[in-house]
Motif scaffolding. Structure first.
Motif, PDB file in Angstrom:
ATOM      1  N   MET A  56       0.844  -1.185   0.000  1.00 54.90           N
ATOM      2  CA  MET A  56       0.000   0.000   0.000  1.00 54.90           C
ATOM      3  C   MET A  56       0.883   1.240   0.000  1.00 54.90           C
ATOM      4  O   MET A  56       1.870   1.318   0.706  1.00 54.90           O
ATOM      5  CB  MET A  56      -0.903  -0.012   1.230  1.00 54.90           C
ATOM      6  CG  MET A  56      -1.752   1.225   1.325  1.00 54.90           C
ATOM      7  SD  MET A  56      -2.800   1.291   2.773  1.00 54.90           S
ATOM      8  CE  MET A  56      -4.043   0.126   2.317  1.00 54.90           C
ATOM      9  N   ASP A  57       0.518   2.202  -0.789  1.00 57.10           N
ATOM     10  CA  ASP A  57       1.258   3.453  -0.903  1.00 57.10           C
ATOM     11  C   ASP A  57       0.891   4.373   0.252  1.00 57.10           C
ATOM     12  O   ASP A  57      -0.256   4.770   0.397  1.00 57.10           O
ATOM     13  CB  ASP A  57       0.928   4.103  -2.243  1.00 57.10           C
ATOM     14  CG  ASP A  57       1.761   5.338  -2.508  1.00 57.10           C
ATOM     15  OD1 ASP A  57       2.713   5.598  -1.762  1.00 57.10           O
ATOM     16  OD2 ASP A  57       1.453   6.045  -3.477  1.00 57.10           O
ATOM     17  N   GLU A  58       1.844   4.731   1.079  1.00 55.52           N
ATOM     18  CA  GLU A  58       1.606   5.613   2.227  1.00 55.52           C
ATOM     19  C   GLU A  58       2.230   6.990   2.027  1.00 55.52           C
ATOM     20  O   GLU A  58       2.509   7.680   2.987  1.00 55.52           O
ATOM     21  CB  GLU A  58       2.134   4.967   3.514  1.00 55.52           C
ATOM     22  CG  GLU A  58       1.361   3.758   3.956  1.00 55.52           C
ATOM     23  CD  GLU A  58      -0.088   4.091   4.326  1.00 55.52           C
ATOM     24  OE1 GLU A  58      -0.346   5.176   4.876  1.00 55.52           O
ATOM     25  OE2 GLU A  58      -0.953   3.256   4.057  1.00 55.52           O
ATOM     26  N   GLU A  59       2.474   7.345   0.770  1.00 52.21           N
ATOM     27  CA  GLU A  59       3.038   8.658   0.477  1.00 52.21           C
ATOM     28  C   GLU A  59       2.048   9.743   0.884  1.00 52.21           C
ATOM     29  O   GLU A  59       0.861   9.662   0.586  1.00 52.21           O
ATOM     30  CB  GLU A  59       3.329   8.767  -1.019  1.00 52.21           C
ATOM     31  CG  GLU A  59       3.990  10.064  -1.399  1.00 52.21           C
ATOM     32  CD  GLU A  59       4.295  10.133  -2.891  1.00 52.21           C
ATOM     33  OE1 GLU A  59       4.334  11.251  -3.405  1.00 52.21           O
ATOM     34  OE2 GLU A  59       4.473   9.083  -3.509  1.00 52.21           O
ATOM     35  N   ALA A  60       2.539  10.755   1.571  1.00 46.49           N
ATOM     36  CA  ALA A  60       1.684  11.847   2.041  1.00 46.49           C
ATOM     37  C   ALA A  60       1.196  12.690   0.869  1.00 46.49           C
ATOM     38  O   ALA A  60       1.887  12.847  -0.135  1.00 46.49           O
ATOM     39  CB  ALA A  60       2.442  12.723   3.021  1.00 46.49           C
ATOM     40  N   ILE A  61       0.023  13.233   1.025  1.00 46.13           N
ATOM     41  CA  ILE A  61      -0.568  14.127   0.033  1.00 46.13           C
ATOM     42  C   ILE A  61      -0.763  15.480   0.700  1.00 46.13           C
ATOM     43  O   ILE A  61      -1.215  15.566   1.840  1.00 46.13           O
ATOM     44  CB  ILE A  61      -1.916  13.582  -0.466  1.00 46.13           C
ATOM     45  CG1 ILE A  61      -1.694  12.296  -1.243  1.00 46.13           C
ATOM     46  CG2 ILE A  61      -2.644  14.616  -1.308  1.00 46.13           C
ATOM     47  CD1 ILE A  61      -2.947  11.641  -1.725  1.00 46.13           C
ATOM     48  N   THR A  62      -0.437  16.529  -0.012  1.00 47.88           N
ATOM     49  CA  THR A  62      -0.586  17.884   0.501  1.00 47.88           C
ATOM     50  C   THR A  62      -1.852  18.504  -0.074  1.00 47.88           C
ATOM     51  O   THR A  62      -2.090  18.426  -1.279  1.00 47.88           O
ATOM     52  CB  THR A  62       0.630  18.740   0.109  1.00 47.88           C
ATOM     53  OG1 THR A  62       1.803  18.122   0.637  1.00 47.88           O
ATOM     54  CG2 THR A  62       0.492  20.150   0.643  1.00 47.88           C
ATOM     55  N   ILE A  63      -2.636  19.104   0.790  1.00 51.75           N
ATOM     56  CA  ILE A  63      -3.851  19.811   0.386  1.00 51.75           C
ATOM     57  C   ILE A  63      -3.660  21.275   0.753  1.00 51.75           C
ATOM     58  O   ILE A  63      -3.287  21.591   1.875  1.00 51.75           O
ATOM     59  CB  ILE A  63      -5.091  19.254   1.107  1.00 51.75           C
ATOM     60  CG1 ILE A  63      -5.310  17.791   0.725  1.00 51.75           C
ATOM     61  CG2 ILE A  63      -6.322  20.091   0.792  1.00 51.75           C
ATOM     62  CD1 ILE A  63      -6.389  17.098   1.508  1.00 51.75           C
ATOM     63  N   SER A  64      -3.931  22.159  -0.186  1.00 53.39           N
ATOM     64  CA  SER A  64      -3.785  23.582   0.069  1.00 53.39           C
ATOM     65  C   SER A  64      -5.153  24.234   0.235  1.00 53.39           C
ATOM     66  O   SER A  64      -6.055  24.010  -0.567  1.00 53.39           O
ATOM     67  CB  SER A  64      -3.054  24.264  -1.093  1.00 53.39           C
ATOM     68  OG  SER A  64      -1.737  23.773  -1.186  1.00 53.39           O
ATOM     69  N   LEU A  65      -5.284  25.017   1.285  1.00 50.49           N
ATOM     70  CA  LEU A  65      -6.485  25.800   1.556  1.00 50.49           C
ATOM     71  C   LEU A  65      -6.067  27.228   1.820  1.00 50.49           C
ATOM     72  O   LEU A  65      -4.984  27.477   2.355  1.00 50.49           O
ATOM     73  CB  LEU A  65      -7.208  25.273   2.805  1.00 50.49           C
ATOM     74  CG  LEU A  65      -7.694  23.832   2.814  1.00 50.49           C
ATOM     75  CD1 LEU A  65      -8.160  23.443   4.209  1.00 50.49           C
ATOM     76  CD2 LEU A  65      -8.822  23.649   1.819  1.00 50.49           C
ATOM     77  N   THR A  66      -6.955  28.157   1.495  1.00 53.74           N
ATOM     78  CA  THR A  66      -6.697  29.522   1.937  1.00 53.74           C
ATOM     79  C   THR A  66      -6.907  29.564   3.440  1.00 53.74           C
ATOM     80  O   THR A  66      -7.504  28.653   4.035  1.00 53.74           O
ATOM     81  CB  THR A  66      -7.655  30.525   1.265  1.00 53.74           C
ATOM     82  OG1 THR A  66      -8.990  30.281   1.733  1.00 53.74           O
ATOM     83  CG2 THR A  66      -7.581  30.444  -0.253  1.00 53.74           C
ATOM     84  N   HIS A  67      -6.447  30.624   4.057  1.00 50.55           N
ATOM     85  CA  HIS A  67      -6.625  30.765   5.498  1.00 50.55           C
ATOM     86  C   HIS A  67      -8.116  30.782   5.859  1.00 50.55           C
ATOM     87  O   HIS A  67      -8.534  30.145   6.830  1.00 50.55           O
ATOM     88  CB  HIS A  67      -5.918  32.021   6.001  1.00 50.55           C
ATOM     89  CG  HIS A  67      -5.650  31.985   7.456  1.00 50.55           C
ATOM     90  ND1 HIS A  67      -4.540  31.396   8.003  1.00 50.55           N
ATOM     91  CD2 HIS A  67      -6.378  32.444   8.500  1.00 50.55           C
ATOM     92  CE1 HIS A  67      -4.590  31.493   9.318  1.00 50.55           C
ATOM     93  NE2 HIS A  67      -5.684  32.132   9.648  1.00 50.55           N
ATOM     94  N   ASP A  68      -8.898  31.505   5.077  1.00 50.28           N
ATOM     95  CA  ASP A  68     -10.344  31.554   5.328  1.00 50.28           C
ATOM     96  C   ASP A  68     -10.969  30.169   5.187  1.00 50.28           C
ATOM     97  O   ASP A  68     -11.791  29.769   6.011  1.00 50.28           O
ATOM     98  CB  ASP A  68     -11.038  32.522   4.364  1.00 50.28           C
ATOM     99  CG  ASP A  68     -10.811  33.979   4.719  1.00 50.28           C
ATOM    100  OD1 ASP A  68     -10.319  34.278   5.838  1.00 50.28           O
ATOM    101  OD2 ASP A  68     -11.139  34.834   3.874  1.00 50.28           O
TER     102      ASP A  68
END
Length: 94
Positions: free
Chosen positions: A1-13
């Protein structure tokens, strides 16, 4: 199983509003179990919530409510081109 982290970008709001919603669903009601029936989904939800809570200093500030409402208004305006009072939900924030 691939456990590579994924980055999610959100604005501060977006992060502030999502954090509040997660808090309301997870800790102020029993809604999480009704909304998310598969408990496997709870793991990423708790990870998101924890990450947001440790990143956002506003949640501990005395003027949290007004900051949250201002963020919601900016996001509504971004979606609809103007602030939309009809989508505001009543209820307490943190």
């Amino acid at each position: 199983m691939d456990e590579e982290a994924i980055t999610i970008s959100l604005t501060h709001d977006q992060a502030l509003v999502l954090s509040d919603w997660l808090y309301q669903v997870m800790f102020q009601s029993d809604d999480l179990q009704g909304i998310v029936r598969d408990r496997a989904v709870w793991s990423p939800i708790y990870t998101l919530s924890g990450t947001l809570d440790t990143t956002l200093s506003e949640i501990f500030m005395p003027d949290y409510g007004p900051r949250l409402e201002a963020a919601k208004e900016r996001l509504r305006a971004g979606l609809h081109g103007e602030a939309d009072e009809s989508t505001a939900l009543s209820g307490e924030s943190r």
